[in-house]
Scaffold this active site. Structure first.
Site, PDB file in Angstrom:
ATOM      1  N   GLY A 199       0.822  -1.204   0.000  1.00 45.79           N
ATOM      2  CA  GLY A 199       0.000   0.000   0.000  1.00 45.79           C
ATOM      3  C   GLY A 199       0.854   1.250   0.000  1.00 45.79           C
TER       4      GLY A 199
ATOM      5  N   GLY B  45      -0.853   4.446  -0.010  1.00 46.86           N
ATOM      6  CA  GLY B  45      -1.678   5.587   0.380  1.00 46.86           C
ATOM      7  C   GLY B  45      -0.912   6.341   1.451  1.00 46.86           C
TER       8      GLY B  45
ATOM      9  N   GLY C 280       0.746   3.786   3.949  1.00 50.60           N
ATOM     10  CA  GLY C 280       1.828   2.969   3.403  1.00 50.60           C
ATOM     11  C   GLY C 280       3.012   3.801   2.930  1.00 50.60           C
TER      12      GLY C 280
ATOM     13  N   SER D 203     -17.339  17.408   0.598  1.00 50.43           N
ATOM     14  CA  SER D 203     -16.602  17.358   1.868  1.00 50.43           C
ATOM     15  C   SER D 203     -17.394  17.866   3.073  1.00 50.43           C
ATOM     16  CB  SER D 203     -15.352  18.208   1.730  1.00 50.43           C
ATOM     17  OG  SER D 203     -14.785  18.426   2.988  1.00 50.43           O
TER      18      SER D 203
ATOM     19  N   ARG E 258     -20.884  12.621  11.846  1.00 51.28           N
ATOM     20  CA  ARG E 258     -21.474  12.108  10.606  1.00 51.28           C
ATOM     21  C   ARG E 258     -22.627  11.152  10.821  1.00 51.28           C
ATOM     22  NH1 ARG E 258     -15.762  11.279   7.403  1.00 51.28           N
ATOM     23  NH2 ARG E 258     -15.435  13.524   7.207  1.00 51.28           N
TER      24      ARG E 258
ATOM     25  N   HIS F 255     -18.904   5.523   3.143  1.00 53.87           N
ATOM     26  CA  HIS F 255     -17.717   6.356   2.969  1.00 53.87           C
ATOM     27  C   HIS F 255     -16.427   5.778   3.567  1.00 53.87           C
ATOM     28  CE1 HIS F 255     -15.423  10.023   2.665  1.00 53.87           C
ATOM     29  NE2 HIS F 255     -15.246  10.078   3.963  1.00 53.87           N
TER      30      HIS F 255
ATOM     31  N   GLU G 224      -6.375   2.904   7.282  1.00 63.09           N
ATOM     32  CA  GLU G 224      -7.778   2.469   7.297  1.00 63.09           C
ATOM     33  C   GLU G 224      -7.895   0.948   7.361  1.00 63.09           C
ATOM     34  OE1 GLU G 224     -10.286   4.469   4.399  1.00 63.09           O
ATOM     35  OE2 GLU G 224     -11.968   3.130   4.812  1.00 63.09           O
TER      36      GLU G 224
HETATM   37  C1  FAD Z   1     -13.881  11.089  -1.087  1.00 67.99           C
HETATM   38  C2  FAD Z   1     -13.173  10.939   0.224  1.00 67.99           C
HETATM   39  C3  FAD Z   1     -12.762  12.045   0.923  1.00 67.99           C
HETATM   40  C4  FAD Z   1     -12.109  11.907   2.139  1.00 67.99           C
HETATM   41  N1  FAD Z   1     -11.718  13.028   2.819  1.00 67.99           N
HETATM   42  C5  FAD Z   1     -11.062  12.903   3.997  1.00 67.99           C
HETATM   43  C6  FAD Z   1     -10.631  14.053   4.725  1.00 67.99           C
HETATM   44  O1  FAD Z   1     -10.822  15.189   4.298  1.00 67.99           O
HETATM   45  N2  FAD Z   1      -9.982  13.860   5.885  1.00 67.99           N
HETATM   46  C7  FAD Z   1      -9.732  12.614   6.391  1.00 67.99           C
HETATM   47  O2  FAD Z   1      -9.131  12.509   7.455  1.00 67.99           O
HETATM   48  N3  FAD Z   1     -10.119  11.518   5.715  1.00 67.99           N
HETATM   49  C8  FAD Z   1     -10.763  11.617   4.547  1.00 67.99           C
HETATM   50  N4  FAD Z   1     -11.166  10.493   3.873  1.00 67.99           N
HETATM   51  C9  FAD Z   1     -10.730   9.174   4.349  1.00 67.99           C
HETATM   52  C10 FAD Z   1      -9.278   8.940   3.950  1.00 67.99           C
HETATM   53  O3  FAD Z   1      -9.050   9.474   2.671  1.00 67.99           O
HETATM   54  C11 FAD Z   1      -8.883   7.467   3.929  1.00 67.99           C
HETATM   55  O4  FAD Z   1      -9.343   6.822   5.059  1.00 67.99           O
HETATM   56  C12 FAD Z   1      -7.378   7.341   3.901  1.00 67.99           C
HETATM   57  O5  FAD Z   1      -6.828   8.112   2.851  1.00 67.99           O
HETATM   58  C13 FAD Z   1      -6.928   5.886   3.769  1.00 67.99           C
HETATM   59  O6  FAD Z   1      -5.533   5.864   3.619  1.00 67.99           O
HETATM   60  P1  FAD Z   1      -4.745   4.500   3.604  1.00 67.99           P
HETATM   61  O7  FAD Z   1      -3.322   4.846   3.365  1.00 67.99           O
HETATM   62  O8  FAD Z   1      -5.073   3.714   4.817  1.00 67.99           O
HETATM   63  O9  FAD Z   1      -5.337   3.677   2.361  1.00 67.99           O
HETATM   64  P2  FAD Z   1      -5.504   4.047   0.799  1.00 67.99           P
HETATM   65  O10 FAD Z   1      -5.216   5.466   0.491  1.00 67.99           O
HETATM   66  O11 FAD Z   1      -6.821   3.478   0.408  1.00 67.99           O
HETATM   67  O12 FAD Z   1      -4.358   3.226   0.105  1.00 67.99           O
HETATM   68  C14 FAD Z   1      -4.413   1.839  -0.047  1.00 67.99           C
HETATM   69  C15 FAD Z   1      -3.173   1.399  -0.775  1.00 67.99           C
HETATM   70  O13 FAD Z   1      -3.098  -0.006  -0.722  1.00 67.99           O
HETATM   71  C16 FAD Z   1      -2.834  -0.533  -1.991  1.00 67.99           C
HETATM   72  N5  FAD Z   1      -3.413  -1.868  -2.019  1.00 67.99           N
HETATM   73  C17 FAD Z   1      -4.610  -2.284  -1.532  1.00 67.99           C
HETATM   74  N6  FAD Z   1      -4.737  -3.605  -1.679  1.00 67.99           N
HETATM   75  C18 FAD Z   1      -3.600  -4.029  -2.250  1.00 67.99           C
HETATM   76  C19 FAD Z   1      -3.134  -5.303  -2.649  1.00 67.99           C
HETATM   77  N7  FAD Z   1      -3.851  -6.401  -2.456  1.00 67.99           N
HETATM   78  N8  FAD Z   1      -1.909  -5.369  -3.234  1.00 67.99           N
HETATM   79  C20 FAD Z   1      -1.151  -4.268  -3.429  1.00 67.99           C
HETATM   80  N9  FAD Z   1      -1.538  -3.047  -3.034  1.00 67.99           N
HETATM   81  C21 FAD Z   1      -2.747  -2.937  -2.469  1.00 67.99           C
HETATM   82  C22 FAD Z   1      -3.418   0.446  -2.968  1.00 67.99           C
HETATM   83  O14 FAD Z   1      -2.770   0.322  -4.198  1.00 67.99           O
HETATM   84  C23 FAD Z   1      -3.114   1.765  -2.247  1.00 67.99           C
HETATM   85  O15 FAD Z   1      -1.795   2.155  -2.572  1.00 67.99           O
HETATM   86  C24 FAD Z   1     -11.849  10.631   2.662  1.00 67.99           C
HETATM   87  C25 FAD Z   1     -12.267   9.498   1.962  1.00 67.99           C
HETATM   88  C26 FAD Z   1     -12.951   9.648   0.767  1.00 67.99           C
HETATM   89  C27 FAD Z   1     -13.455   8.435   0.081  1.00 67.99           C
END
Ligand code: FAD
Length: 619
Positions: free
Chosen positions: A15, A17, A20, A259, A312, A383, A407
């Site tokens: 990951g 994001g 990661g 948002s 929310r 969401h 997440e």
């Molecule tokens: C529209 C929207 C707006 C938002 N706005 C806000 C905000 O303003 N403030 C806030 O705090 N939160 C907000 N959130 C929530 C927040 O964006 C997410 O919870 C957060 O970005 C998740 O980050 P993450 O790094 O955990 O995962 P993600 O950003 O989902 O990244 C997941 C990563 O894992 C990789 N991956 C997944 N499965 C695999 C696999 N099997 N093999 C290889 N790679 C894999 C993907 O390629 C990606 O790189 C928002 C969410 C949405 C949907």
């Protein structure tokens, strides 16, 4: 750990994001050998890029009384007292460091005229603690994390694998020692070794088919870990966001978030009189024709203390209640207004444009109405998922050496996440928590040499992955993957959605079990494994959603109380608020995979030492 020893250790991060990318960059900086994976063509396309509104931190810049304790308190209360106290306190403690780190990277947070960082308010808080970059906070933060990651890639401490999807975790003597992946361009199945594995794979909101998540977001990595022995915690805790553009047709595959920051200045209302709502639905009247005294600002009426900034879950249920009672607007009656006319009069259009310009533009492009002139229409949508892989205080799962961050884990938000807290948690985990806690485990691994991926465990896991792929491709049924996903989504929204009952959940389990059986007989996956095959990618993910959906329904059925985003209609106060049962349910449920049998639930009791547990009150 001694820097010379760090060089001997390999860490896999799945990951890129915010969680990661920040973890991989920090581990690389510390001197570990890191391999990082994502299924997109670039780490910068991770779903985190979509985050709009902002990121919380207890800096108290506006001097409105914020503190680490207050952020900690608001987060526990916001989550309806279903999060682990120690984790949340640590999160609040490191929140300020995140902002400093990101500013140092050059993240262009909004600033006031005088040059100081600006703050705005988000739901569930009476202070302004949200840092933001217009409506593109996630994008700017991800560019910061990505630049830190790129620096390590260039230095050779991090090796990046784009377009590569993890398909299983490899365990050797009970410890996580690697992963099996599929190259999404060529279809090649590959083995990778790591002394430890970190999952930063995001949330599973797309189990509902329609959600605000990126189309690729999925729960498969979490399910692979679960099937290998990692417990899955609180699967039923899913967040429904109150301000999304309403569903407008049967062929839609994605929902768009407006948002939460918009609730700083936008006021939510429906007409006081149902006949007016009906005229609006039929297009016989315009919202701007409804006089001020005929509008019901129902959040301000019901929750005078927090008004439009209630959390929310509360705002979503209140919108549903008004629409169910016949006051909804829009062609379907499943919408309420979010109105900026008062704010535009008070502040001027240019201020609103500066604060939310890109969001207004996005709304206009999708709905073809100008929100500066007529109120936006919004309705709740799926969401975020608070549930996820169970982790301990060190962020380690029940499999030694397997970690989960961002997440993907269940750790900090209890039954409801407050806005702007996901970015905070993902970056706290990645920059400031995991890089240190993982060393407590890795310190015991310095004598473990790098293993060959020809070891029997790798060969066996790879064979199982290939078998699953072969099985799904060979079904050659009559229906597309999407058609099943959509049907699952309908079941989830209808029976495991905003209002749940014993009856609806029992029905959902029956329907999902039947749908899963049909899927494994009737799904059609074109093409082969040895090529670029997005239908195959989806097919494997939907197979996992079909298991995950059932687990969510089971968890929701077990939890005979309402808390946060989990609303059991049987358990509510006289005025329709969530009614917890602390005596019986003050625990995190952690589900253990049991093969074909039903999963077994374990309970992690939640002990509150520093916060007095109360009925949530935003009045
Ligand atoms: C529209 C929207 C707006 C938002 N706005 C806000 C905000 O303003 N403030 C806030 O705090 N939160 C907000 N959130 C929530 C927040 O964006 C997410 O919870 C957060 O970005 C998740 O980050 P993450 O790094 O955990 O995962 P993600 O950003 O989902 O990244 C997941 C990563 O894992 C990789 N991956 C997944 N499965 C695999 C696999 N099997 N093999 C290889 N790679 C894999 C993907 O390629 C990606 O790189 C928002 C969410 C949405 C949907």
């Amino acid at each position: 750990m001694n820097p010379a020893n760090k060089r001997k250790l390999d860490v896999i991060v799945v990951g890129t994001g915010l969680a990661g990318a920040s973890a991989a960059a920090s581990l690389g900086e510390l001197g570990f050998n890191v391999k990082v994976f994502c299924y997109q063509d670039s780490p910068r396309r991770a779903h985190s890029i979509a985050a709009q509104g902002g990121i919380n931190a207890a800096k108290n810049y506006p001097n409105d009384g914020d503190s680490v304790y207050r952020l900690f308190y608001d987060t526990i209360k916001g989550g309806d007292y279903r999060a682990r106290e120690a984790n949340v306190y640590r999160l609040a403690e490191v929140s300020g460091n995140i902002i400093d780190q990101c500013v140092a990277q050059g993240v262009p947070f909004a600033r006031e005229y005088g040059g100081l960082l600006d703050n705005r308010s988000f739901g569930g808080a009476q202070v302004s603690r949200t840092f933001y970059a217009r409506g593109q906070t996630g994008q700017q933060l991800l560019l910061g994390a990505y630049s830190a990651l790129s620096r390590q890639i260039e230095k050779g401490t991090v090796k990046m694998y784009n377009r590569t999807e993890m398909l299983d975790v490899v365990l050797v003597d009970g410890k996580a020692r690697g992963i099996i992946t599929r190259n999404l361009v060529t279809g090649a199945i590959e083995r990778h070794f790591g002394h430890a594995v970190v999952l930063a794979t995001g949330g599973y909101g797309n189990v509902f088919f329609l959600s605000t998540n990126a189309m690729g977001s999925n729960g498969s990595a979490a399910m692979q870990a679960y099937r290998r022995g990692a417990y899955f915690a609180n699967p039923c805790f899913a967040q429904i966001h109150p301000t999304c553009i309403p569903v407008h047709g049967d062929y839609q595959s994605k929902l768009t978030l407006m948002s939460e920051s918009l609730r700083n200045d936008g006021r939510i209302w429906v007409p006081k009189d149902k006949t007016v709502s009906e005229k609006l639905r039929k297009g016989l009247m315009k919202p701007t024709d409804v006089k001020e005294e005929d509008r019901d600002y129902y959040l301000e009426r019901r929750y005078p203390a927090f008004g439009n900034l209630v959390p929310r879950d509360v705002a979503s249920r209140a919108a549903k209640e008004r629409c169910d009672a016949g006051y909804g607007v829009g062609a379907t009656g499943l919408a309420v207004y979010l109105d900026f006319s008062t704010a535009i009069q008070r502040l001027g259009k240019h201020v609103i444009e500066e604060r939310y310009g890109n969001l207004f533009q996005m709304y206009e492009k999708i709905v073809d109405e100008n929100p500066y002139e007529t109120p936006m229409m919004i309705y709740p949508a799926i969401h975020y998922t608070m549930g996820g892989i169970w982790v301990d205080y060190e962020l380690m799962t029940t499999i030694p050496g397997l970690y989960a961050i961002g997440e993907a884990n269940f750790s900090d938000h209890g039954a409801n996440r407050l806005g702007a807290s996901a970015l905070m948690q993902g970056l706290a985990d990645g920059y400031f928590i995991l890089p240190y806690t993982i060393q407590n485990y890795l310190a015991g691994e310095i004598r473990t040499p790098r293993m060959s991926t020809d070891a029997a465990e790798f060969v066996k896991t790879e064979a199982e992955v290939k078998e699953r792929i072969k099985k799904i491709i060979n079904i050659k049924g009559k229906h597309s993957v999407d058609s099943f996903h959509k049907r699952l989504g309908h079941i989830m929204w209808e029976y495991v959605g905003m209002g749940r009952t014993r009856e609806s959940l029992t029905k959902a389990i029956e329907l999902i079990v039947a749908l899963r059986a049909e899927y494994w007989k009737e799904v059609y996956v074109p093409g082969t494994n040895d090529e670029f095959n997005p239908e195959l990618e989806k097919a494997l993910r939907v197979a996992d959603f079909l298991e995950l959906g059932e687990m969510m329904a089971r968890d929701a059925l077990n939890r005979e109380e309402s808390c946060g985003g989990h609303f059991r209609e049987e358990y509510q106060t006289e005025d329709g608020e969530a009614l917890r049962n602390d005596d019986k349910f003050m625990y995190a449920s952690a589900w253990e995979y049991k093969g074909d049998a039903a999963p077994e639930m374990h309970k992690e009791p939640l002990n509150y030492e520093f916060i007095e547990v109360k009925q949530r009150n935003y009045k």
